[in-house]
Design an enzyme around this catalytic site. Structure first.
Site, PDB file in Angstrom:
ATOM      1  N   ASP A 139       1.102  -1.361   0.020  1.00  0.00           N
ATOM      2  CA  ASP A 139      -0.206   0.096   0.018  1.00  0.00           C
ATOM      3  C   ASP A 139       0.456   1.125   0.079  1.00  0.00           C
ATOM      4  OD1 ASP A 139      -1.749   2.120   0.841  1.00  0.00           O
ATOM      5  OD2 ASP A 139      -3.503   0.726   1.868  1.00  0.00           O
ATOM      6  N   HIS A 140       0.873   2.134  -1.032  1.00  0.00           N
ATOM      7  CA  HIS A 140       1.675   3.227  -1.193  1.00  0.00           C
ATOM      8  C   HIS A 140       1.775   4.125  -0.223  1.00  0.00           C
ATOM      9  CE1 HIS A 140       5.017   5.226  -3.202  1.00  0.00           C
ATOM     10  NE2 HIS A 140       4.871   4.588  -4.196  1.00  0.00           N
ATOM     11  N   ARG A 141       0.183   3.956   0.425  1.00  0.00           N
ATOM     12  CA  ARG A 141      -0.266   6.073   1.555  1.00  0.00           C
ATOM     13  C   ARG A 141       0.675   5.079   2.214  1.00  0.00           C
ATOM     14  NH1 ARG A 141      -6.145   4.207   1.647  1.00  0.00           N
ATOM     15  NH2 ARG A 141      -5.301   1.933   1.760  1.00  0.00           N
ATOM     16  N   LEU A 142       1.489   3.608   2.653  1.00  0.00           N
ATOM     17  CA  LEU A 142       2.371   4.066   3.687  1.00  0.00           C
ATOM     18  C   LEU A 142       3.898   3.272   3.490  1.00  0.00           C
ATOM     19  CD1 LEU A 142       2.447   3.499   6.851  1.00  0.00           C
ATOM     20  CD2 LEU A 142       2.295   1.472   6.970  1.00  0.00           C
ATOM     21  N   ILE A 143       3.537   2.629   2.114  1.00  0.00           N
ATOM     22  CA  ILE A 143       4.761   2.213   1.621  1.00  0.00           C
ATOM     23  C   ILE A 143       5.801   2.881   0.399  1.00  0.00           C
ATOM     24  CG2 ILE A 143       6.205  -0.168   1.510  1.00  0.00           C
ATOM     25  CD1 ILE A 143       4.296  -1.363   3.413  1.00  0.00           C
TER      26      ILE A 143
END
Length: 223
Positions: A139-143
């Protein structure tokens, strides 16, 4: 799974979830790993709990039992919920690299393909090497991509420290009915411990000639 659990200790964001209502990142204090199992009813994902606190023998025992229960349609809802990270192994279907879908509310998933022998140039010569395709989705919102690359590299370079009996490990897998799967996994490994386990698996399966070859490779690789 032990490699994943020990790697997650160094990358806590991969063992987390997003609480969108609260606008918070929830870091998990436990490592519960979902493992995708192909069944006649489709893909089921039983969960091995507290992987970071269990030995390889305990993990192998529990995973084989869960996989058997999944194929027998005997999994309970509790056995399929609560994962903090998932591993999807499609190597048995001939897959190489693929893009596994993150199992919400988790934030990352590791995909494992089929190992193949390839020629690699190293130490000024060409050598056959067993290559295991690994893919990570996140999940690019976190990683971000750099974190994912470091995570995957750590998984590739990591070796779990576990002194369990190779023979006991093989016999547990055999009793659980996952012998063919265990052999397929062991054949992808290159370390001496896995080679020893592979020899026992061949013996349990009645494949004496291959067990002999594995034993000779184990002896030849002695330090």
């Amino acid at each position: 799974l032990r490699v994943v659990a020990e790697t997650l200790a160094s990358f806590p964001k991969f063992n987390a979830s997003l609480d969108l209502d609260a606008g918070e990142v929830v870091l998990k204090s436990y490592v519960h790993v979902g493992v995708a199992v192909d069944t006649e009813r489709g893909l089921l994902v039983p969960v091995v709990r507290d992987v970071d606190r269990k030995s390889m023998l305990e993990i192998a025992t529990e995973l084989a039992a869960l996989a058997a229960r999944a194929r027998q349609r005997k999994l309970t809802p509790d056995e399929m919920t609560g994962a903090s990270f998932t591993v999807s192994n499609l190597g048995g279907l001939g897959t190489t690299y693929f893009s596994p879908i993150v199992n919400w509310p988790e934030v990352a998933i590791l995909g494992v393909g089929r190992a193949t022998k390839e020629v690699v140039y190293e130490a000024e010569m060409f050598r056959p090497r067993l290559i295991l395709p690994l893919s990570v989705s996140y999940d690019h919102r976190l990683i971000d991509g750099a974190d994912a690359a470091r995570f995957l590299r750590t998984v590739c370079e990591h070796r779990p420290d576990d002194g369990n009996s190779a023979r006991a490990w093989a016999e547990v897998i055999a009793r659980a009915g996952g012998l063919d799967d265990a052999i397929a996994v062991a054949e992808t490994a290159t370390d001496r411990g896995s080679l020893r386990r592979l020899g026992w698996l061949y013996q349990v399966a009645g494949r004496g000639a291959e067990a002999g070859r594995a034993a000779r490779r184990y002896a030849a690789d002695a330090p």
